[in-house]
Design a protein around this motif. Structure first.
Motif, PDB file in Angstrom:
ATOM      1  N   VAL A  56       0.825  -1.205   0.000  1.00  0.00           N
ATOM      2  CA  VAL A  56       0.000   0.000   0.000  1.00  0.00           C
ATOM      3  C   VAL A  56       0.862   1.258   0.000  1.00  0.00           C
ATOM      4  O   VAL A  56       0.458   2.306  -0.530  1.00  0.00           O
ATOM      5  N   THR A  57       2.065   1.185   0.587  1.00  0.00           N
ATOM      6  CA  THR A  57       2.933   2.366   0.580  1.00  0.00           C
ATOM      7  C   THR A  57       3.331   2.740  -0.843  1.00  0.00           C
ATOM      8  O   THR A  57       3.728   3.883  -1.098  1.00  0.00           O
ATOM      9  N   GLY A  58       3.221   1.793  -1.776  1.00  0.00           N
ATOM     10  CA  GLY A  58       3.494   2.101  -3.176  1.00  0.00           C
ATOM     11  C   GLY A  58       2.508   3.100  -3.749  1.00  0.00           C
ATOM     12  O   GLY A  58       2.838   3.845  -4.678  1.00  0.00           O
ATOM     13  N   LEU A  59       1.290   3.128  -3.203  1.00  0.00           N
ATOM     14  CA  LEU A  59       0.322   4.139  -3.629  1.00  0.00           C
ATOM     15  C   LEU A  59       0.821   5.526  -3.244  1.00  0.00           C
ATOM     16  O   LEU A  59       0.635   6.498  -3.980  1.00  0.00           O
ATOM     17  N   GLY A  60       1.452   5.617  -2.071  1.00  0.00           N
ATOM     18  CA  GLY A  60       2.031   6.890  -1.649  1.00  0.00           C
ATOM     19  C   GLY A  60       3.188   7.294  -2.543  1.00  0.00           C
ATOM     20  O   GLY A  60       3.379   8.474  -2.848  1.00  0.00           O
ATOM     21  N   THR A  61       3.981   6.300  -2.984  1.00  0.00           N
ATOM     22  CA  THR A  61       5.067   6.582  -3.912  1.00  0.00           C
ATOM     23  C   THR A  61       4.517   7.066  -5.243  1.00  0.00           C
ATOM     24  O   THR A  61       5.057   7.994  -5.852  1.00  0.00           O
ATOM     25  N   ALA A  62       3.435   6.449  -5.707  1.00  0.00           N
ATOM     26  CA  ALA A  62       2.798   6.890  -6.951  1.00  0.00           C
ATOM     27  C   ALA A  62       2.308   8.326  -6.818  1.00  0.00           C
ATOM     28  O   ALA A  62       2.444   9.140  -7.737  1.00  0.00           O
ATOM     29  N   TYR A  63       1.750   8.657  -5.663  1.00  0.00           N
ATOM     30  CA  TYR A  63       1.297  10.025  -5.387  1.00  0.00           C
ATOM     31  C   TYR A  63       2.489  10.981  -5.380  1.00  0.00           C
ATOM     32  O   TYR A  63       2.447  12.068  -5.966  1.00  0.00           O
ATOM     33  N   ASP A 103      -1.018   0.139   8.134  1.00  0.00           N
ATOM     34  CA  ASP A 103      -2.386   0.369   8.615  1.00  0.00           C
ATOM     35  C   ASP A 103      -2.738   1.855   8.538  1.00  0.00           C
ATOM     36  O   ASP A 103      -3.839   2.229   8.128  1.00  0.00           O
ATOM     37  N   GLN A 104      -1.795   2.693   8.945  1.00  0.00           N
ATOM     38  CA  GLN A 104      -2.026   4.144   8.872  1.00  0.00           C
ATOM     39  C   GLN A 104      -2.237   4.593   7.438  1.00  0.00           C
ATOM     40  O   GLN A 104      -3.092   5.427   7.153  1.00  0.00           O
ATOM     41  N   ALA A 105      -1.426   4.029   6.540  1.00  0.00           N
ATOM     42  CA  ALA A 105      -1.553   4.391   5.130  1.00  0.00           C
ATOM     43  C   ALA A 105      -2.948   4.061   4.606  1.00  0.00           C
ATOM     44  O   ALA A 105      -3.559   4.851   3.872  1.00  0.00           O
TER      45      ALA A 105
END
Length: 348
Positions: free
Chosen positions: A181-188, A242-244
């Motif tokens: 899921v942290t990859g979504l933050g990287t994409a952002y 979980d926070q992400a």
């Protein structure tokens, strides 16, 4: 007597489980050891990858790079022709040692600039204790530590790629599993620079409260005393994920959708003339579960991103390479794998 027998069996199973945890995450846990792997590379007459560290947001992040293979004869390292960038993030609970097969594949090393990055808490990305003796690095509370650790996890691909000489290349970043899921933050974070983010078998569902409670126990003071360090880091990583999911996932997905739409609506978008797909696509899912896909579609309307039904295993180099080949359809022509001077993507 029957209850007593059941109780004894339960205690025995718990004890065996506890021993298993220590075996897997301590006694037989594999961290990257350059002295240990050097003979393996020498036997194959290959140069071992370079181990390096970078400080991001007060966290020291360790990573491996085959930068020695990145030179092209007759060209300057930063200004010449370079191999395509491939950044690999280990799955939850694993270190960069799990990705060594990529670096030991001679042909793959000659075709890609490969970088493997340890997640926070593992290998060279260990977290030190703060001045109060708490395991929060440079931060004074768990909440501050987790918030800043999440920011570091999603930005480290950008900073490390830049430190490795990236300029205009579309960097391919691969995440996998429970903390993908942290990859979504990287994409952002990287959506304005047109990178390609791949999420393999990502778990986007929020965990059950008892699994979250167990993780919180493992990373508590008592848990740190009775469990191995790598097991504690595994559950700390899950708590950050979980926070992400609860606080940022929806915003990240909607923001990447917005940036994609903006790029595709531009009259002179470079993708319209320099990619086969004629559209900007920056986020790719492989093996995403049906319920997770519904969640993503609910945030985007179902018109964004690229989904491949087949599950892709991070430890299977051929599966990952095939996925990258498919994504070439949405890649700028000068960054396509098929255009690389050293990478022939056509199967024989």
């Amino acid at each position: 007597m029957q209850l007593k027998k059941i109780g004894l069996i339960g205690i025995a199973l718990l004890f065996l489980g506890y021993i298993f945890i220590w075996c897997k995450y301590d006694f037989f846990y594999e961290n990257y050891n350059p002295e240990k792997v050097a003979p393996q590379f020498e036997a194959k007459k290959m140069r071992a990858p370079v181990y390096d560290t970078i400080v991001i947001n007060k966290f020291k992040i360790g990573y491996l790079s085959n930068k020695r293979y990145n030179y092209v004869e007759g060209y300057d390292y930063l200004g010449g022709i370079r191999n395509p960038y491939l950044l690999l993030i280990p799955e939850n609970g694993a270190s960069i040692a799990s990705l060594l097969p990529y670096f030991m594949d001679e042909e793959l090393n000659k075709k890609f600039h490969i970088i493997a990055i340890d997640r926070i808490g593992f290998g060279g990305s260990k977290v030190e204790k703060n001045e109060e003796g708490k395991p929060f690095g440079h931060y004074d509370s768990r909440a501050s530590f987790e918030e800043n650790a999440l920011y570091t996890l999603l930005t480290m691909p950008k900073y490390i790629a830049k430190s490795e000489g990236n300029y205009l290349d579309e960097v391919r970043v691969v995440f996998s599993g429970k903390t993908a899921v942290t990859g979504l933050g990287t994409a952002y974070d990287m959506s304005m620079t047109s990178e390609k983010i791949f999420l393999l078998n990502a778990d986007l569902e929020e965990r059950f409260f008892w699994t979250i409670g167990y993780s919180r126990f493992v990373i508590s003071g008592i848990g740190r005393l009775i469990f191995p360090e790598n097991y504690v880091s595994k559950h700390q990583d899950l708590c950050i994920a979980d926070q992400a999911k609860t606080k940022y996932m929806k915003h990240w997905i909607e923001s990447v959708k917005y940036q994609e739409d903006e790029e595709n609506q531009r009259e002179y978008s470079m993708y319209k003339g320099a990619s086969q797909g004629k559209m900007a696509k920056w986020l790719f899912f492989a093996g995403l579960g049906a319920s997770d896909k519904k969640k993503v579609d609910a945030f985007t309307g179902g018109d964004n991103f690229v989904f491949y039904e087949e599950a892709v295993q991070l430890n299977d180099k051929e599966q990952v390479l095939e996925l990258l080949r498919k994504a070439d359809f949405y890649t700028l022509e000068f960054n396509q794998l098929s255009k690389s001077r050293s990478l022939n993507t056509n199967k024989e």
